[in-house]
Design an enzyme around this catalytic site. Structure first.
Site, PDB file in Angstrom:
ATOM      1  N   ASP A  23       0.805  -1.213   0.139  1.00 31.12           N
ATOM      2  CA  ASP A  23      -0.088   0.097  -0.008  1.00 31.12           C
ATOM      3  C   ASP A  23       1.011   1.171   0.039  1.00 31.12           C
ATOM      4  OD1 ASP A  23      -2.452   1.581  -0.241  1.00 31.12           O
ATOM      5  OD2 ASP A  23      -3.392   0.623   1.675  1.00 31.12           O
ATOM      6  N   THR A  24       0.409   2.430  -0.280  1.00 35.32           N
ATOM      7  CA  THR A  24       0.906   3.643  -0.502  1.00 35.32           C
ATOM      8  C   THR A  24       0.071   4.769  -0.290  1.00 35.32           C
ATOM      9  OG1 THR A  24       1.889   2.434  -2.351  1.00 35.32           O
ATOM     10  CG2 THR A  24       2.118   4.808  -2.688  1.00 35.32           C
ATOM     11  N   ILE A  25       0.468   5.873  -0.376  1.00 32.37           N
ATOM     12  CA  ILE A  25      -0.090   7.132  -0.462  1.00 32.37           C
ATOM     13  C   ILE A  25      -0.100   7.982  -1.619  1.00 32.37           C
ATOM     14  CG2 ILE A  25      -0.567   7.383   2.172  1.00 32.37           C
ATOM     15  CD1 ILE A  25       1.459   9.942   0.737  1.00 32.37           C
TER      16      ILE A  25
ATOM     17  N   MET B 255      -2.461   4.977  -6.391  1.00 33.97           N
ATOM     18  CA  MET B 255      -1.705   3.870  -5.502  1.00 33.97           C
ATOM     19  C   MET B 255      -2.078   2.556  -5.745  1.00 33.97           C
ATOM     20  SD  MET B 255      -2.667   6.045  -2.129  1.00 33.97           S
ATOM     21  CE  MET B 255      -4.316   6.628  -2.716  1.00 33.97           C
TER      22      MET B 255
END
Length: 564
Positions: A374-376, A456
């Site tokens: 996951d990422t922002i 993302m």
């Protein structure tokens, strides 16, 4: 059985049952209108971060200050995807010089660790958690690079909102509570995690007030003493001692030697629009390769919900990802054929491998002459026309689980992305940057900014970038509709870690594609499965010809676009 479950779910969500609160404007699937503002705009995956970005710009800061401030808040309120233990990439439009700047803020592997060490100790791949996949966190250095080049307000003011929320607390949002709860059982075995990221071993619940005094203190130190406080001071010593106590290799020298890199973004022109990505070690140029291939087809006449479009998109993705698996790596250790990979001529050669009626099971990487997680993502735009496209991540959600005592953040596990295959472009070496999944994007038209955006979600990112562009340019969607439209997600392509595509991979289609389309794709040989949630998270700011900013945020996340 998987096919049947997918069909039943699709019929339930898109068949005879209508959506609640049908809209009188826009597409029937869109969640809301685009957000419009004439002065400034911010779009992030958390409303608190969006509001902080706007507050910073209202105080006289610019889009660069706002992006840093929002990112600092996101590291606190969304630790399931990012934080100062991770890396950062950005593309910035400088309104004064009318130029795009690219920043590669990714960290390198420990210099004392070798590929042979993994082989000698019985590893056939780098583990996903623990001390071994930890690389130098590049985010703090990247903040100061951005700020030093283009920032306006003092860094102490930029970081103060995150410090305030860390000390006073914030209510945990719905999706973050979900992922935090999923990560806690896995990461609780690592020293420091329970003490700093749980309430007596339990993840915070949705709506619960959460404080992180440890992170507040770390941010105060950075705000007061600068980036060297993180890479050469007490913070660096704490990180290195902790990692080595856990059996890892990251040292104070590795941290002290870290520097990010300013790079030139690269682009391809897609039907009159210049789409910009950063060159490897990230995967951004895969989006450009996909677009180069699909530009050869009349997608507009096919339509979004057509088996022909979904098929062509999937096959183009497969081709681009085979090159991604072979060639995308740290350019300081390899001579990478970026210019040829994103050329129109190369796309024409590769186009011959696509069968319009049949799903490809195996594709070779191109022969190019050489000279999860996951990422922002966030984007900001200010009154002067500056725009920032910024993405930041720990990889695998909350990262490696390595939680140095008293610092309030978790270190990334990006080193997992290295290959242990001898001679591979992305093979592990000490002091090398791993292949990276996180990619910001930007679009210009006639040398003027048109859109800053990102999406993302690991390998979904270049697939998502290409789909956003196609949705807007070919299918005529607005900036919010382009993000809300059902997405295509193909998995199983060859990977830069050494895994190879087998039997064509798996095609996941989000709810919204019709059953006739799904059935036709199955007849073409696509293996279709229902998947819950791997479709990424999107934010965007588009700049209209009259100067108005159009903001969009991801309906699948907790985000917000807002402006003034």
């Amino acid at each position: 059985m998987k096919y049947l479950s997918y069909i039943l779910i699709t019929l339930f969500t898109t068949g005879s049952f209508s959506y609640a609160a049908d809209r009188v404007t826009g597409k029937d699937f869109v969640t809301r209108s685009p957000v419009l503002a004439g002065h400034a705009m911010a779009a992030t995956s958390q409303p608190l971060a969006t509001q902080v970005a706007l507050d910073v710009m209202k105080k006289g800061g610019n889009a660069i200050d706002a992006a840093i401030a929002a990112n600092a808040v996101l590291g606190l309120v969304e630790p399931t995807g990012n934080g100062i233990g991770g890396d950062l990439f950005a593309i910035v439009w400088d309104a004064k010089t009318k130029k795009l700047h690219g920043l590669n803020g990714s960290g390198r592997s420990p210099k004392s660790l070798t590929r042979q060490w993994f082989i000698d100790n019985g590893y056939d791949k780098i583990p996903s958690h623990g001390p071994l996949p930890v690389s130098v966190p590049g985010t703090v250095d990247a903040w100061f690079m951005l700020h030093g080049k283009l920032g306006k307000l003092p860094m102490s003011e930029v970081l103060q909102p995150a410090i305030n929320y860390a000390e006073q607390g914030f209510p945990v949002s719905q999706l973050i509570a979900y992922y935090w709860n999923r990560s806690t059982p896995l990461l609780s075995k690592y020293p420091g995690f329970i003490e700093q990221f749980t309430n007596n071993g339990e993840a915070p619940a949705h709506g619960e007030i959460w404080k992180n005094p440890y992170l507040a203190n770390t941010l105060k130190t950075i705000a007061k003493e600068g980036r060297d406080a993180f890479y050469k001071g007490k913070v660096a010593k704490t990180i290195a001692e902790y990692i080595q106590q856990q059996g890892g290799f990251l040292s104070v020298e590795d941290l002290a030697d870290h520097r990010g890199n300013w790079v030139d973004p690269v682009s391809t022109n897609y039907r009159g629009y210049d789409v910009w990505e950063l060159p490897p070690n990230g995967q951004g140029i895969a989006a450009l390769q996909i677009l180069n291939l699909l530009e050869n087809f009349d997608l507009k006449s096919l339509g979004h919900d057509s088996p022909e479009y979904v098929h062509l998109f999937t096959e183009a993705k497969k081709l681009a990802f085979e090159d991604r698996a072979k060639y995308y790596a740290d350019p300081e250790f390899n001579q990478l054929p970026v210019e040829e990979l994103i050329s129109k001529a190369y796309a024409k050669k590769r186009l011959q491998l696509i069968d319009k009626n049949k799903a490809g099971k195996h594709f070779p990487a191109g022969n190019v002459a050489l000279s999860h997680g996951d990422t922002i993502y966030l984007t900001t735009a200010d009154k002067d026309g500056n725009m920032v496209s910024l993405i930041q991540s720990n990889y695998r959600g909350m990262g490696s689980g390595m939680t140095p005592p008293g610092l309030g953040f978790i270190l990334q596990d990006r080193g997992e992305m290295f290959s242990l295959e001898a001679g591979h472009f992305n093979a592990f070496e000490g002091g090398k940057r791993p292949f990276h999944t996180i990619i910001p994007a930007f679009v210009t038209k006639d040398d003027q900014p048109w859109m800053s955006f990102g999406l993302m979600g690991g390998a979904m990112q270049p697939q998502g970038h290409a789909q956003i562009i196609i949705n807007m340019i070919d299918f005529g969607m607005d900036v919010q509709e382009a993000g809300d439209a059902a997405r295509i997600h193909h998995t199983g392509s060859s990977e830069p870690t050494g895994e190879m595509m087998t039997d064509g991979g798996i095609l996941n289609l989000e709810s919204g594609f019709s059953y006739p389309t799904i059935r036709a794709l199955m007849r073409m040989g696509h293996k279709i499965q229902f998947a819950n949630g791997p479709y990424g998270g999107y934010q965007a700011i588009q700049k209209a010809e009259n100067g108005v900013y159009w903001g969009a945020s991801e309906s699948r996340k907790d985000g917000q676009a807002a402006g003034y």
